[in-house]
Scaffold this motif. Structure first.
Motif, PDB file in Angstrom:
ATOM      1  N   GLY A   1      33.568  -7.655-146.284  1.00 36.54           N
ATOM      2  CA  GLY A   1      32.271  -8.168-145.874  1.00 36.54           C
ATOM      3  C   GLY A   1      31.186  -7.184-146.226  1.00 36.54           C
ATOM      4  N   ILE A   2      29.961  -7.701-146.310  1.00 38.52           N
ATOM      5  CA  ILE A   2      28.836  -6.854-146.668  1.00 38.52           C
ATOM      6  C   ILE A   2      27.658  -7.223-145.786  1.00 38.52           C
ATOM      7  CG2 ILE A   2      28.070  -8.443-148.504  1.00 38.52           C
ATOM      8  CD1 ILE A   2      27.325  -5.876-150.123  1.00 38.52           C
ATOM      9  N   SER A   3      26.940  -6.211-145.346  1.00 39.82           N
ATOM     10  CA  SER A   3      25.812  -6.434-144.448  1.00 39.82           C
ATOM     11  C   SER A   3      24.670  -7.125-145.184  1.00 39.82           C
ATOM     12  CB  SER A   3      25.320  -5.093-143.895  1.00 39.82           C
ATOM     13  OG  SER A   3      24.830  -4.280-144.947  1.00 39.82           O
ATOM     14  N   TRP A   4      23.702  -7.606-144.389  1.00 43.15           N
ATOM     15  CA  TRP A   4      22.648  -8.410-145.018  1.00 43.15           C
ATOM     16  C   TRP A   4      21.780  -7.630-145.989  1.00 43.15           C
ATOM     17  CZ3 TRP A   4      19.997 -10.131-139.810  1.00 43.15           C
ATOM     18  CH2 TRP A   4      19.534  -9.007-139.115  1.00 43.15           C
ATOM     19  N   THR A   5      21.686  -6.334-145.848  1.00 44.41           N
ATOM     20  CA  THR A   5      20.933  -5.528-146.810  1.00 44.41           C
ATOM     21  C   THR A   5      21.801  -5.049-147.967  1.00 44.41           C
ATOM     22  OG1 THR A   5      21.401  -3.451-145.684  1.00 44.41           O
ATOM     23  CG2 THR A   5      19.445  -4.686-144.957  1.00 44.41           C
ATOM     24  N   GLY A   6      23.101  -5.186-147.820  1.00 47.25           N
ATOM     25  CA  GLY A   6      24.015  -4.635-148.805  1.00 47.25           C
ATOM     26  C   GLY A   6      24.284  -3.162-148.609  1.00 47.25           C
ATOM     27  N   GLY A   7      23.765  -2.611-147.528  1.00 46.27           N
ATOM     28  CA  GLY A   7      23.892  -1.182-147.312  1.00 46.27           C
ATOM     29  C   GLY A   7      25.251  -0.727-146.815  1.00 46.27           C
ATOM     30  N   SER A   8      26.019  -1.653-146.289  1.00 44.81           N
ATOM     31  CA  SER A   8      27.346  -1.274-145.815  1.00 44.81           C
ATOM     32  C   SER A   8      28.328  -2.397-146.092  1.00 44.81           C
ATOM     33  CB  SER A   8      27.322  -0.955-144.318  1.00 44.81           C
ATOM     34  OG  SER A   8      26.993  -2.083-143.564  1.00 44.81           O
ATOM     35  N   ALA A   9      29.562  -2.019-146.314  1.00 39.55           N
ATOM     36  CA  ALA A   9      30.621  -2.978-146.598  1.00 39.55           C
ATOM     37  C   ALA A   9      31.902  -2.519-145.913  1.00 39.55           C
ATOM     38  CB  ALA A   9      30.837  -3.133-148.098  1.00 39.55           C
ATOM     39  N   ASP A  10      32.735  -3.471-145.645  1.00 44.42           N
ATOM     40  CA  ASP A  10      34.016  -3.194-145.013  1.00 44.42           C
ATOM     41  C   ASP A  10      35.082  -3.982-145.760  1.00 44.42           C
ATOM     42  OD1 ASP A  10      35.414  -3.666-141.645  1.00 44.42           O
ATOM     43  OD2 ASP A  10      35.869  -2.197-143.222  1.00 44.42           O
ATOM     44  N   TYR A  11      36.300  -3.419-145.824  1.00 49.43           N
ATOM     45  CA  TYR A  11      37.371  -4.043-146.584  1.00 49.43           C
ATOM     46  C   TYR A  11      38.671  -4.028-145.799  1.00 49.43           C
ATOM     47  CZ  TYR A  11      34.181  -3.324-150.506  1.00 49.43           C
ATOM     48  OH  TYR A  11      33.088  -3.339-151.338  1.00 49.43           O
ATOM     49  N   ALA A  12      39.493  -5.002-146.083  1.00 50.69           N
ATOM     50  CA  ALA A  12      40.858  -4.972-145.566  1.00 50.69           C
ATOM     51  C   ALA A  12      41.613  -3.837-146.263  1.00 50.69           C
ATOM     52  CB  ALA A  12      41.548  -6.303-145.833  1.00 50.69           C
ATOM     53  N   ASP A  13      42.547  -3.248-145.541  1.00 50.90           N
ATOM     54  CA  ASP A  13      43.306  -2.131-146.109  1.00 50.90           C
ATOM     55  C   ASP A  13      44.036  -2.535-147.385  1.00 50.90           C
ATOM     56  OD1 ASP A  13      44.336  -0.678-142.909  1.00 50.90           O
ATOM     57  OD2 ASP A  13      42.501  -0.441-144.095  1.00 50.90           O
ATOM     58  N   SER A  14      44.450  -3.791-147.442  1.00 49.05           N
ATOM     59  CA  SER A  14      45.242  -4.256-148.579  1.00 49.05           C
ATOM     60  C   SER A  14      44.447  -4.306-149.879  1.00 49.05           C
ATOM     61  CB  SER A  14      45.825  -5.637-148.280  1.00 49.05           C
ATOM     62  OG  SER A  14      44.791  -6.563-148.003  1.00 49.05           O
ATOM     63  N   VAL A  15      43.115  -4.285-149.793  1.00 52.69           N
ATOM     64  CA  VAL A  15      42.304  -4.393-151.012  1.00 52.69           C
ATOM     65  C   VAL A  15      41.418  -3.177-151.239  1.00 52.69           C
ATOM     66  CG1 VAL A  15      42.285  -6.898-150.732  1.00 52.69           C
ATOM     67  CG2 VAL A  15      40.309  -5.568-149.973  1.00 52.69           C
TER      68      VAL A  15
ATOM     69  N   ASN B   1      23.934 -12.489-138.706  1.00 51.64           N
ATOM     70  CA  ASN B   1      23.998 -11.280-137.888  1.00 51.64           C
ATOM     71  C   ASN B   1      24.091 -10.102-138.837  1.00 51.64           C
ATOM     72  OD1 ASN B   1      25.455  -9.129-136.186  1.00 51.64           O
ATOM     73  ND2 ASN B   1      24.973 -10.690-134.679  1.00 51.64           N
ATOM     74  N   MET B   2      23.716  -8.926-138.373  1.00 53.43           N
ATOM     75  CA  MET B   2      23.718  -7.773-139.259  1.00 53.43           C
ATOM     76  C   MET B   2      25.070  -7.078-139.344  1.00 53.43           C
ATOM     77  SD  MET B   2      21.791  -4.782-137.088  1.00 53.43           S
ATOM     78  CE  MET B   2      20.300  -5.738-136.835  1.00 53.43           C
ATOM     79  N   VAL B   3      26.027  -7.471-138.510  1.00 49.88           N
ATOM     80  CA  VAL B   3      27.284  -6.737-138.404  1.00 49.88           C
ATOM     81  C   VAL B   3      28.412  -7.502-139.094  1.00 49.88           C
ATOM     82  CG1 VAL B   3      28.988  -5.801-136.809  1.00 49.88           C
ATOM     83  CG2 VAL B   3      26.550  -5.708-136.231  1.00 49.88           C
ATOM     84  N   VAL B   4      29.168  -6.807-139.915  1.00 51.56           N
ATOM     85  CA  VAL B   4      30.364  -7.395-140.523  1.00 51.56           C
ATOM     86  C   VAL B   4      31.461  -7.450-139.466  1.00 51.56           C
ATOM     87  CG1 VAL B   4      32.177  -7.073-142.239  1.00 51.56           C
ATOM     88  CG2 VAL B   4      29.793  -6.523-142.816  1.00 51.56           C
ATOM     89  N   VAL B   5      32.091  -8.599-139.334  1.00 52.32           N
ATOM     90  CA  VAL B   5      33.249  -8.724-138.466  1.00 52.32           C
ATOM     91  C   VAL B   5      34.407  -9.233-139.291  1.00 52.32           C
ATOM     92  CG1 VAL B   5      31.892  -9.068-136.376  1.00 52.32           C
ATOM     93  CG2 VAL B   5      32.624 -11.062-137.708  1.00 52.32           C
ATOM     94  N   THR B   6      35.616  -8.948-138.827  1.00 50.46           N
ATOM     95  CA  THR B   6      36.786  -9.262-139.635  1.00 50.46           C
ATOM     96  C   THR B   6      37.478 -10.550-139.233  1.00 50.46           C
ATOM     97  OG1 THR B   6      38.217  -7.946-138.196  1.00 50.46           O
ATOM     98  CG2 THR B   6      37.188  -6.810-140.054  1.00 50.46           C
ATOM     99  N   THR B   7      37.016 -11.205-138.183  1.00 53.01           N
ATOM    100  CA  THR B   7      37.622 -12.463-137.766  1.00 53.01           C
ATOM    101  C   THR B   7      36.866 -13.634-138.348  1.00 53.01           C
ATOM    102  OG1 THR B   7      38.119 -13.898-135.878  1.00 53.01           O
ATOM    103  CG2 THR B   7      36.280 -12.363-135.624  1.00 53.01           C
ATOM    104  N   TRP B   8      37.606 -14.631-138.827  1.00 51.51           N
ATOM    105  CA  TRP B   8      36.948 -15.769-139.444  1.00 51.51           C
ATOM    106  C   TRP B   8      36.099 -16.539-138.427  1.00 51.51           C
ATOM    107  CZ3 TRP B   8      37.950 -20.621-137.594  1.00 51.51           C
ATOM    108  CH2 TRP B   8      39.130 -20.815-136.889  1.00 51.51           C
TER     109      TRP B   8
END
Length: 124
Positions: free
Chosen positions: A50-64, A101-108
C-alpha cells in the motif's frame, strides 16, 4: 467514492517482470491511500502493498519486499505495482483498492473501493 480499473496483468516466466496499473476516476484521488491485494484460487485475499495518499510512505507484505514496488502519480490518477523477480507463487488475481484515509492498512476490510482485478500468471 472512486472507480478503479486495473491493467497490465498477463503470463510471464519465473524471474520476469510485470507492471500493473490502476487508473482511478474522480477528482479526489490524492485523498485516498491505495492498496494492492491478490487472491489465488482457494486462498484468501491477501495484502501485497500500500501507498499513502502523498506517496511518501509505502508498506509491503514480507513475501514481496525487495521484489515489488508501489508508486503513484496523482496528476494521472494512477497507482502502479512494479513486480520483479516473479515466482510461480505470485500467481493470482491482483486487485487495487482505495481507502479515504492517510494510513495504509493491511486488511482488505479497511478499503472501501475495489477494481475488478487483473490476472497474473507466473510459469515455472
Amino acid at each position: 467514492q472512486v472507480q478503479l480499473v486495473e491493467s497490465g496483468g498477463g503470463l510471464v516466466q519465473a524471474g520476469g517482470s510485470l507492471r500493473l496499473s490502476c487508473a482511478a476516476s474522480g477528482r479526489t484521488f490524492s485523498s485516498y491511500t491505495m492498496g494492492w491485494f491478490r487472491q489465488a484460487p482457494g486462498k484468501e485475499r491477501e495484502f501485497v502493498g500500500g501507498i499513502s495518499w502523498t506517496g511518501g510512505s509505502a508498506d509491503y507484505a514480507d513475501s514481496v519486499k525487495g521484489r515489488f514496488t508501489i508508486s503513484r502519480d496523482n496528476a494521472k490518477n494512477t497507482v502502479y505495482l512494479q513486480m520483479n523477480s516473479l515466482r510461480p507463487e505470485d500467481t493470482a488475481v491482483y486487485y487495487c483498492a482505495a481507502r479515504p484515509n492517510m494510513v495504509v492498512v493491511t486488511t482488505w476490510r479497511g478499503y472501501s473501493d475495489w477494481g475488478q482485478g487483473t490476472q497474473v500468471t507466473v510459469s515455472s
